[in-house]
Design a protein around this motif. Structure first.
Motif, PDB file in Angstrom:
ATOM      1  N   HIS A   1       0.261  42.493  15.863  1.00  0.00           N
ATOM      2  CA  HIS A   1       1.356  42.017  15.028  1.00  0.00           C
ATOM      3  C   HIS A   1       2.664  41.740  15.775  1.00  0.00           C
ATOM      4  O   HIS A   1       3.620  41.229  14.996  1.00  0.00           O
ATOM      5  N   VAL A   2       2.644  42.076  16.781  1.00  0.00           N
ATOM      6  CA  VAL A   2       4.118  41.797  17.701  1.00  0.00           C
ATOM      7  C   VAL A   2       4.530  40.492  17.563  1.00  0.00           C
ATOM      8  O   VAL A   2       5.702  40.128  17.177  1.00  0.00           O
ATOM      9  N   ARG A   3       3.564  39.534  18.005  1.00  0.00           N
ATOM     10  CA  ARG A   3       3.897  38.185  17.706  1.00  0.00           C
ATOM     11  C   ARG A   3       4.523  37.691  16.481  1.00  0.00           C
ATOM     12  O   ARG A   3       5.655  36.986  16.458  1.00  0.00           O
ATOM     13  N   GLN A   4       4.176  38.037  15.445  1.00  0.00           N
ATOM     14  CA  GLN A   4       4.595  37.821  14.045  1.00  0.00           C
ATOM     15  C   GLN A   4       6.062  38.340  13.922  1.00  0.00           C
ATOM     16  O   GLN A   4       6.870  37.822  13.390  1.00  0.00           O
ATOM     17  N   TYR A   5       6.114  39.700  14.245  1.00  0.00           N
ATOM     18  CA  TYR A   5       7.375  40.521  14.272  1.00  0.00           C
ATOM     19  C   TYR A   5       8.338  39.672  14.852  1.00  0.00           C
ATOM     20  O   TYR A   5       9.597  39.549  14.397  1.00  0.00           O
ATOM     21  N   VAL A   6       8.077  39.277  16.181  1.00  0.00           N
ATOM     22  CA  VAL A   6       8.955  38.635  16.945  1.00  0.00           C
ATOM     23  C   VAL A   6       9.279  37.256  16.391  1.00  0.00           C
ATOM     24  O   VAL A   6      10.575  37.026  16.463  1.00  0.00           O
ATOM     25  N   ALA A   7       8.451  36.537  15.959  1.00  0.00           N
ATOM     26  CA  ALA A   7       8.708  35.249  15.264  1.00  0.00           C
ATOM     27  C   ALA A   7       9.640  35.397  14.206  1.00  0.00           C
ATOM     28  O   ALA A   7      10.593  34.689  14.201  1.00  0.00           O
ATOM     29  N   ARG A   8       9.490  36.556  13.244  1.00  0.00           N
ATOM     30  CA  ARG A   8      10.304  36.472  12.206  1.00  0.00           C
ATOM     31  C   ARG A   8      11.745  36.949  12.832  1.00  0.00           C
ATOM     32  O   ARG A   8      12.683  36.302  12.274  1.00  0.00           O
ATOM     33  N   ALA A   9      11.891  37.924  13.441  1.00  0.00           N
ATOM     34  CA  ALA A   9      13.179  38.189  14.147  1.00  0.00           C
ATOM     35  C   ALA A   9      13.909  36.972  14.922  1.00  0.00           C
ATOM     36  O   ALA A   9      15.083  36.603  14.574  1.00  0.00           O
TER      37      ALA A   9
END
Lengths: 182, 66
Positions: free
Chosen positions: A161-169
């Motif tokens: 999920h890191v990629r997703q969290y980073v994209a949102r940030a």
């Protein structure tokens, strides 16, 4: 044979470089580490761990200017402290349920610390509007150039999920930046 | 059409990533100025210097670091 020789020289050079950084930044790191760990007995080991972590990153560290390098080293120190706290809490069988932001922010400068610096106002305001976790994620990914796995380990977010969290940030940061410029 | 959308999205993502990288580097530079100043002040205080033993241990650790 010649290539092998060059590799050894490079390693020696890297070791000297790290030894130089250790000597130069030890005072700042001692203070930074203590502000997180509150245990002078552990600090020496953690400072050494931080510099060992820096060794594989030497090519990147060498490209940074003096100010950026200083921040990079401080952020690395904070990661090591964060990791230490996590391991310690695991050992004592206390489950840590919070996010990275709950223990030690990586980017901690406050507006007051920069009061004397008039440049980059928009930038500061945008970053300060982000949550501590968003700032840390962006720092890990885009400044420290960490892998998703490393970020997952530090932040407690599942690696998938890191990629997703980073994209949102990132999108939130872009939104704040655009607002500030508008 | 869908292919174009995908390409546009990817391009947009790359632009955003490049911008954030620049922003983070500039922010780190600002923090670095404050840190460096603090380090200079702390360097004058003997308490904040590494002990001879710590320094020797560290040099041994980097010597055998692989």
């Amino acid at each position: 044979m010649f290539l092998f020789f060059l590799t050894i020289i490079e390693d020696q050079d890297d070791r000297e470089y790290i030894a130089h950084l250790y000597k130069k930044y030890y005072p700042l790191l001692k203070k930074q580490a203590h502000s997180i760990i509150w245990d002078y007995g552990m600090i020496d080991d953690l400072i050494q761990d931080a510099f060992l972590k820096l060794i594989p990153k030497i090519p990147l560290v060498r490209t940074l200017n003096d100010y950026q390098r200083t921040s990079y080293i401080v952020y690395t120190m904070r990661h090591v402290c964060l990791d230490y706290i996590r391991k310690k809490s695991r050992r004592s069988k206390h489950t840590f349920l919070g996010a990275t932001e709950d223990i030690a922010p990586v980017l901690t400068a406050t507006g007051n610390e920069f009061a004397h610096i008039e440049i980059h106002e928009v930038l500061e305001q945008a970053l300060f509007q982000l949550t501590e976790r968003d700032r840390n994620l962006l720092c890990f990914k885009y400044y420290m150039e960490m892998t998703d796995k490393e970020i997952a380990h530090l932040s407690g977010i599942p690696a998938d999920h890191v990629r997703q969290y980073v994209a949102r940030a990132r999108r939130r940061a872009i939104r704040f930046l655009s607002k500030g410029e508008g | 059409m869908s292919g174009n959308n995908q390409a546009d999205k990817k391009l947009q993502e790359l632009k955003e990533e490049r911008r954030i990288k620049e922003v983070m580097a500039r922010f780190a530079e600002l923090e670095g100025r404050v840190f460096l100043k603090e380090n200079q002040a702390l360097s004058q205080i003997p308490f904040y210097q590494p002990s001879e033993t710590s320094r020797k241990i560290f040099l041994q650790r980097i010597k055998y670091f692989t």
